[in-house]
Structure formats: C-alpha cells, structure tokens
Design a protein around this motif. Structure first.
Motif, short mmCIF file in Angstrom:
data_model
loop_
_atom_site.label_atom_id
_atom_site.label_comp_id
_atom_site.label_asym_id
_atom_site.label_seq_id
_atom_site.Cartn_x
_atom_site.Cartn_y
_atom_site.Cartn_z
N ALA A 53 0.82 -1.21 0.00
CA ALA A 53 0.00 0.00 0.00
C ALA A 53 0.86 1.26 0.00
CB ALA A 53 -0.94 -0.01 1.20
N LEU A 54 2.15 1.12 0.33
CA LEU A 54 3.05 2.28 0.34
C LEU A 54 3.56 2.63 -1.06
CD1 LEU A 54 5.22 1.30 3.44
CD2 LEU A 54 3.39 3.00 3.36
N VAL A 55 3.26 1.80 -2.06
CA VAL A 55 3.78 2.02 -3.40
C VAL A 55 3.44 3.41 -3.95
CG1 VAL A 55 3.55 1.27 -5.80
CG2 VAL A 55 4.00 -0.42 -4.01
N PRO A 56 2.18 3.88 -3.86
CA PRO A 56 1.87 5.21 -4.43
C PRO A 56 2.32 6.37 -3.55
CG PRO A 56 -0.10 3.82 -4.22
CD PRO A 56 0.96 3.21 -3.38
N ALA A 57 2.79 6.10 -2.33
CA ALA A 57 3.08 7.17 -1.37
C ALA A 57 4.07 8.21 -1.90
CB ALA A 57 3.57 6.57 -0.06
N PRO A 58 5.20 7.85 -2.51
CA PRO A 58 6.14 8.89 -2.98
C PRO A 58 5.52 9.83 -4.00
CG PRO A 58 7.22 6.74 -2.90
CD PRO A 58 5.77 6.49 -2.69
N ALA A 59 4.76 9.27 -4.96
CA ALA A 59 4.14 10.13 -5.97
C ALA A 59 3.10 11.04 -5.35
CB ALA A 59 3.50 9.26 -7.07
N LEU A 60 2.31 10.52 -4.43
CA LEU A 60 1.30 11.34 -3.76
C LEU A 60 1.95 12.45 -2.95
CD1 LEU A 60 -1.18 8.56 -2.54
CD2 LEU A 60 -1.47 10.12 -4.47
N PHE A 61 3.04 12.11 -2.26
CA PHE A 61 3.75 13.11 -1.46
C PHE A 61 4.30 14.21 -2.35
CE2 PHE A 61 7.70 14.74 0.39
CZ PHE A 61 7.24 15.17 1.63
N TYR A 62 4.84 13.83 -3.51
CA TYR A 62 5.41 14.83 -4.42
C TYR A 62 4.32 15.77 -4.92
CZ TYR A 62 7.89 16.93 -8.32
OH TYR A 62 8.46 17.84 -9.18
N VAL A 63 3.21 15.21 -5.37
CA VAL A 63 2.14 16.05 -5.94
C VAL A 63 1.56 16.98 -4.88
CG1 VAL A 63 -0.16 16.00 -6.97
CG2 VAL A 63 1.58 14.39 -7.75
#
Length: 314
Positions: free
Chosen positions: A285-295
C-alpha cells in the motif's frame, strides 16, 4: 574397505576446497584429493563436493529478475532518449527490446541445467564469500597456492553472463533491421544511437556482475527503491508535474508513473521476500506514497513562489 573418507583423510584447507566423489559402492564412497569442485557442485560441511540439486528460492529469482531488468530498462531509456519527440518508431523499438530480453531469458533457462527445462538446479547462497571463491584459495606453505575457485553459487553467477550474451546477439540480429525500416524521422547518424549505447552498457553490466555480483545480490532491493524514487522525482520535476491533472494530461506520464510503481513494488517484495503474507502484503500500500507526497507538496516548493515570498520579506 573405506567406510568414511572424513575419518581417513585430513580435512581440506581453505573454505572452498573439497574432495570429489570418485566411486560409490553401496553406502561407501571413495574420494579423491583436495582440490576444486567440478562445475555444478560445491563443498558440504565435510568438505566433500556435492552436486547442486536444489532450486533457486524466491529471493534468488528476484535477484535474477533484477539482473534481467537492467538491460531492458537501459534499452528503453536510450531508445526514448534518442528517438526524438516526433518519432513514431519509439514504441516499436520498446516492444522489440522487450521481445529480445524475453526471448533471451527463456533461451538462457532452456540451455541451463537441466537442459530443455525452464527449471534450473542451484546451490544455496550461504554468505557473501560464496560469490568470491577466488579470494579464498589456500597457501599451505605460503608458497604454493591450491586453486579451488569454482562457482559456489551455481548458476547465479554465470547465468547472468549467458543472458547478457543472448540479449546482445538478439539485439544485433533484430534491432538494426527494424530501425532501418521504421526510423525514417531520424537522421542517419541518430537512428542507430540506441544500439550503439547498448554496445557500451552491456560491457559495463558484464563487469558489474563480474566484480559486484555478490554485493548486488544483497543490495539490489534497496538499489531498486532508491533509484526508482530518485528517477521518479527527477522525471516529475522535469515534466513540471504539480497536480494530479498534470499527470492525466499525457498518457506517457501515466506509463512512467505506473512503471515506477511496479519498481517500488518489486523492491518492497524483494526486501520482505513475502515470507509472512499477512504482514508483508500491506506494505504494498506504500507504493503510491512517494508520488502522492510529491504532488501534494510540489506547490510549496515551487522556486518562483519561494523567490517571490523572499522578495516580499515573508
């Protein structure tokens, strides 16, 4: 009659020197002198060369998958780099590179022992020194060296070289014809640059495996995570992605994003090994976390905004 070679012969010196089995008579084995084990064998706890009869575990397959992905990712990078924005040949070249690496992987498995099968037999990796047996040749009298260098991690070390060789051969057979046929939008000097790049990075990958294969075996999950995070941040910054709408504007951005998510997932799976599914699967579930944090934070780190606020004295 020899009941046990261990009780009669002195123990072999060095970590990887062993005695080969010369003959088997019922439960009695006759052993040779201490020396290098034949290919496909490694020493047991009694310093006897035993055939590798196991199968690669999940982590071994993940390592081989990582080494197989390296040339494919580099192919795609250089194809995209040299294809040009207006070139319509990039997609076909991407598909051809995937085809080349896939066929190379299948052929490599088929020619490995047992020949003709997609399954391979292997020796279990026990420690880092198993990858560097050439550093542990003993010198009993400090003058004469007993050479016991062999592939203790059979076939994880050499199978990568075989795969790279097949990749190179298939690329030289297929790609030039395809590029010459479809890359009409590029100049004559540019259309083959992605192939020339491969002629440089394949030797680099070969040296990397030869020298750092053991280090890569233990570090590749963390390398995947770090590089995928860095490259995703660089790409989104270069593409000026500041909102979710910016990601949806172009299909190429979505492809790049999903590709990085797959790499994130691969790295997490490699670290956890999925030994305990109920504990490890939620980590995905942590896979999208970096992209979400960046946006979500991109608007706060916009250079123009920082400069304007600094000029206003805030």
């Amino acid at each position: 009659m020899v009941g046990s070679a261990v009780a009669i012969h002195p123990a072999c010196l060095g970590l990887y020197c062993g005695r080969t089995v010369l003959a088997v008579n019922g439960s009695v084995e006759t052993y040779g002198d201490c020396g290098v084990c034949p290919r496909g064998q490694r020493t047991d706890e009694n310093k006897i060369c035993r055939e590798c009869v196991g199968s690669p575990d999940r982590y071994d397959w993940l390592y081989l998958g990582f080494m197989a992905m390296l040339p494919l990712v580099l192919h795609w990078f250089f194809i995209e780099w040299y294809s040009g924005k207006k070139s319509s040949s990039a997609l076909l070249q991407h598909i051809t590179a995937l085809f080349e690496c896939s066929i190379a992987a299948i052929v490599t498995l088929l020619v490995s022992d047992p020949v003709g099968s997609l399954h391979i037999r292997s020796c279990k990796v026990k420690k880092l020194s198993d990858w560097y047996t050439m550093l542990y040749n003993p010198s009993p009298d400090y003058i004469t060296t007993v050479h016991c260098t062999h592939e203790a991690v059979y076939p994880l070390y050499t199978i990568v070289f075989i795969y790279y060789a097949f990749c190179l051969v298939l690329m030289m057979l297929l790609r030039p014809l395809l590029v010459k046929k479809i890359a009409c939008g590029l100049g004559k000097s540019d259309r083959f640059k992605s192939i020339y790049a491969a002629l440089y990075f394949f030797p680099v990958l070969t040296v990397l495996q030869a020298v750092g294969g053991g280090l890569l075996y233990y570090a590749f999950p963390y390398i995947i995570l770090v590089l995928s995070l860095v490259t995703l941040a660089v790409y989104m910054s270069a593409s000026e992605v500041e909102s979710f709408k910016d990601l949806l504007v172009r299909k190429k951005r979505l492809v790049v994003l999903v590709s990085h998510w797959l790499l994130h997932a691969y790295g997490i799976i490699s670290i956890s090994k999925l030994d305990k599914l109920e504990q490890d699967l939620p980590l995905l579930a942590l896979v999208p976390a970096p992209a979400l944090f960046y946006v979500l934070t991109a608007k706060y780190t916009e250079p123009s905004r920082i400069l304007s606020e600094g000029g206003n004295g805030h």
